[in-house]
Design a protein around this motif. Sequence first.
Motif, mmCIF file in Angstrom:
data_model
loop_
_atom_site.group_PDB
_atom_site.id
_atom_site.type_symbol
_atom_site.label_atom_id
_atom_site.label_comp_id
_atom_site.label_asym_id
_atom_site.label_seq_id
_atom_site.Cartn_x
_atom_site.Cartn_y
_atom_site.Cartn_z
ATOM 1 N N SER A 4 0.855 -1.179 0.000
ATOM 2 C CA SER A 4 0.000 0.000 0.000
ATOM 3 C C SER A 4 0.893 1.231 0.000
ATOM 4 N N GLU A 52 2.502 -1.419 4.405
ATOM 5 C CA GLU A 52 2.243 0.002 4.194
ATOM 6 C C GLU A 52 3.540 0.766 4.419
ATOM 7 N N LYS A 75 -10.159 -3.076 -7.138
ATOM 8 C CA LYS A 75 -10.434 -3.016 -5.702
ATOM 9 C C LYS A 75 -10.415 -4.406 -5.077
ATOM 10 N N LYS A 77 -11.663 -6.186 -1.170
ATOM 11 C CA LYS A 77 -12.174 -6.052 0.190
ATOM 12 C C LYS A 77 -11.374 -7.028 1.035
ATOM 13 N N ASN A 113 -12.145 -3.569 5.167
ATOM 14 C CA ASN A 113 -12.266 -2.339 4.398
ATOM 15 C C ASN A 113 -11.935 -2.615 2.935
ATOM 16 N N ASN A 115 -9.835 -1.643 -0.424
ATOM 17 C CA ASN A 115 -8.530 -1.102 -0.752
ATOM 18 C C ASN A 115 -8.300 -1.120 -2.255
#
Length: 117
Positions: A4, A52, A75, A77, A113, A115
């Motif tokens: 990320s 990240e 995307k 999830k 969430n 991403n």
Amino acid sequence: MLHSGRANEDFYEFKWGVKQGVGGKNRDIQFYESFTYDGVDYFLYDCVYVYETGQPETYIGKLVRIWETPTQEKKVKIMWFFRPIDIDGYMGDDVPRWNEIFLASGKGKGVSNINPL
């Protein structure tokens, strides 16, 4: 391992895998069972490490939905796993071992969430 916050996302190889179907209400959304990212194959329900930039620890999650929007946004999830330090104070008298992880469940902030890929 998914990353990320990479500076140059266009540099990394990406390829869709098996198509799964289209969205129920929004028929312009295409769902997939898999994809290849940076030479690694990922499949629906795989567990992944997510790195990240700037964070000392990786996150651990489970891919529960993979899709492309009508504007070609990719995307996923992700349902998250928690480490013992993340749930300190929620276990009562139970003390988890340092190497245990716990899959989030239910609904609410932090469980899962969406991403970008």
